[in-house]
Design a protein around this motif. Sequence first.
Motif, short mmCIF file in Angstrom:
data_model
loop_
_atom_site.label_atom_id
_atom_site.label_comp_id
_atom_site.label_asym_id
_atom_site.label_seq_id
_atom_site.Cartn_x
_atom_site.Cartn_y
_atom_site.Cartn_z
N LEU A 42 -26.01 74.57 -4.60
CA LEU A 42 -27.28 74.26 -5.26
C LEU A 42 -27.04 73.50 -6.57
CD1 LEU A 42 -29.35 77.52 -4.68
CD2 LEU A 42 -29.81 75.25 -3.75
N ALA A 43 -26.02 73.89 -7.31
CA ALA A 43 -25.72 73.22 -8.58
C ALA A 43 -25.37 71.75 -8.31
CB ALA A 43 -24.58 73.92 -9.29
N GLU A 44 -24.55 71.52 -7.28
CA GLU A 44 -24.13 70.15 -6.95
C GLU A 44 -25.33 69.31 -6.49
OE1 GLU A 44 -19.76 71.61 -5.33
OE2 GLU A 44 -21.12 70.56 -3.96
N VAL A 45 -26.13 69.90 -5.59
CA VAL A 45 -27.26 69.16 -5.03
C VAL A 45 -28.32 68.90 -6.11
CG1 VAL A 45 -29.17 69.33 -3.37
CG2 VAL A 45 -26.85 70.00 -2.69
N PHE A 67 -34.80 74.27 -1.52
CA PHE A 67 -33.37 74.57 -1.38
C PHE A 67 -33.04 75.99 -1.81
CE2 PHE A 67 -32.50 69.78 -2.08
CZ PHE A 67 -32.78 69.54 -0.73
N ALA A 68 -33.94 76.61 -2.58
CA ALA A 68 -33.73 78.00 -2.99
C ALA A 68 -34.30 78.98 -1.97
CB ALA A 68 -34.37 78.24 -4.36
N TRP A 111 -34.32 81.41 1.14
CA TRP A 111 -33.24 82.24 1.68
C TRP A 111 -32.68 81.75 3.01
CZ3 TRP A 111 -31.01 85.67 -1.39
CH2 TRP A 111 -31.73 86.18 -2.47
N SER A 112 -33.51 80.96 3.74
CA SER A 112 -33.04 80.49 5.05
C SER A 112 -31.76 79.65 4.89
CB SER A 112 -34.13 79.68 5.75
OG SER A 112 -34.50 78.59 4.93
N TRP A 113 -31.60 78.97 3.73
CA TRP A 113 -30.39 78.18 3.50
C TRP A 113 -29.16 79.07 3.42
CZ3 TRP A 113 -30.16 73.16 4.23
CH2 TRP A 113 -31.33 72.39 4.12
N LEU A 114 -29.34 80.26 2.86
CA LEU A 114 -28.21 81.20 2.78
C LEU A 114 -27.78 81.60 4.19
CD1 LEU A 114 -26.26 83.07 1.26
CD2 LEU A 114 -28.09 84.75 1.11
N GLU A 115 -28.76 81.87 5.04
CA GLU A 115 -28.43 82.25 6.42
C GLU A 115 -27.69 81.11 7.11
OE1 GLU A 115 -28.55 85.28 7.00
OE2 GLU A 115 -29.63 85.52 5.11
N ARG A 116 -28.18 79.90 6.85
CA ARG A 116 -27.55 78.74 7.47
C ARG A 116 -26.11 78.57 6.95
NH1 ARG A 116 -30.49 72.83 7.92
NH2 ARG A 116 -28.72 71.80 8.87
N LEU A 117 -25.93 78.79 5.66
CA LEU A 117 -24.59 78.68 5.08
C LEU A 117 -23.63 79.71 5.70
CD1 LEU A 117 -23.73 77.93 1.42
CD2 LEU A 117 -22.60 79.84 2.53
N ARG A 118 -24.16 80.90 5.98
CA ARG A 118 -23.32 81.94 6.58
C ARG A 118 -22.80 81.51 7.96
NH1 ARG A 118 -23.70 86.42 3.53
NH2 ARG A 118 -25.72 86.94 2.63
N PRO A 141 -21.55 71.60 5.53
CA PRO A 141 -22.70 71.14 6.31
C PRO A 141 -24.04 71.42 5.64
CG PRO A 141 -21.12 72.25 7.73
CD PRO A 141 -20.63 72.43 6.34
N VAL A 142 -24.15 72.52 4.94
CA VAL A 142 -25.41 72.86 4.26
C VAL A 142 -25.67 71.85 3.14
CG1 VAL A 142 -26.41 74.53 2.64
CG2 VAL A 142 -25.62 75.28 4.88
#
Length: 199
Positions: free
Chosen positions: A150-153, A174-175, A177-184, A190-191
């Motif tokens: 998130l910091a980079e993006v 981007f904040a 929670w679905s992004w966290l699931e995707r990152l997992r 890729p995220v």
Amino acid sequence: MFPVLLDLTDRRTVVIGGGAVGARKVSALLAAGAAVCVVDPRSALSLPPDVVHIGEAYRAEHLEGAALAFACATPEVNARVVADAKKRGVWVNAASSPHEGDFTLPAVVRRGEFALAVSTGGASPALARRVRERLEAEYDAAFGEWVRVLAEVRVEVLARVLDEDRRRELLDGFADWSWLERLRTEGAGPVREAMLARL
Ligand SMILES: C[C@@]1(CC(=O)O)c2cc3[nH]c(cc4nc(cc5[nH]c(cc(n2)[C@H]1CCC(=O)O)[C@@](C)(CC(=O)O)[C@@H]5CCC(=O)O)C(CC(=O)O)=C4CCC(=O)O)c(CCC(=O)O)c3CC(=O)O
Ligand SMILES: NC(=O)C1=CN([C@@H]2O[C@H](COP(=O)(O)OP(=O)(O)OC[C@H]3O[C@@H](n4cnc5c(N)ncnc54)[C@H](O)[C@@H]3O)[C@@H](O)[C@H]2O)C=CC1
């Protein structure tokens, strides 16, 4: 009490008393990048390599140039440290009588720049530790990776998306929670790419 996050990078911090309590403060200070000095006459202290050990009984001069002081010796010594620190305008943590000091320490979960701090205001340090342990499981390493991505993006969003509403919409999205699931499942790379593809 007023919670703040202090930048202690390379600031001189002095821990008086290198016993179990002092050692805990030393670890927290090192994790924050502070320059740590321990005053304790005991020669057999096992301190981490970057810590300066002053093997003397505490004297007020040890507080010279300190950004923060931690009184972690006996209650009698701690009372002197608190009085001297206050006289010199050095902020002091008083391990044996917390309400006489200027600040207390929370239990902390750290994931890179992300930090959760838990305080019970002295009611139960053991409970603060247990809450920290519970949060540590939930806010795991993957969560830390998400914060880093998130910091980079965010830097890219601020540089490339000039419309304020659109910017806010993206950053808020981007904040989610679905992004966290995707990152997992997919990993951080890729995220990050998927986020950047939306700009
Ligand atoms: C007020 C405060 C002042 C300060 O030191 O800043 C303070 C004071 C005292 N603690 C005592 C005891 C214990 N403290 C711990 C552990 C921690 N103590 C911490 C903070 C604080 N402790 C501040 C308030 C924080 C809050 O309330 O939220 C933590 C969070 C952070 C840290 O120290 O770095 C860290 C957990 C870190 C982690 O694991 O994440 C354990 C061990 C355990 O439980 O594992 C015990 C034994 C169990 C028990 O007593 O509960 C005693 C009694 C001494 C005696 O018996 O005489 C006093 C003195 C008094 O209360 O007068
Ligand atoms: N805030 C907290 O989380 C807690 C606070 N405490 C309090 O913290 C204090 C320290 O507890 P522990 O680390 O368990 O004790 P400890 O006995 O393990 O450590 C105390 C250290 O202070 C040093 N010391 C004694 N006189 C000194 C002097 N004149 N100058 C410099 N150093 C000196 C001793 O050599 C020893 O290494 C106690 O006063 C206790 O009441 C205790 C438990 C938890």
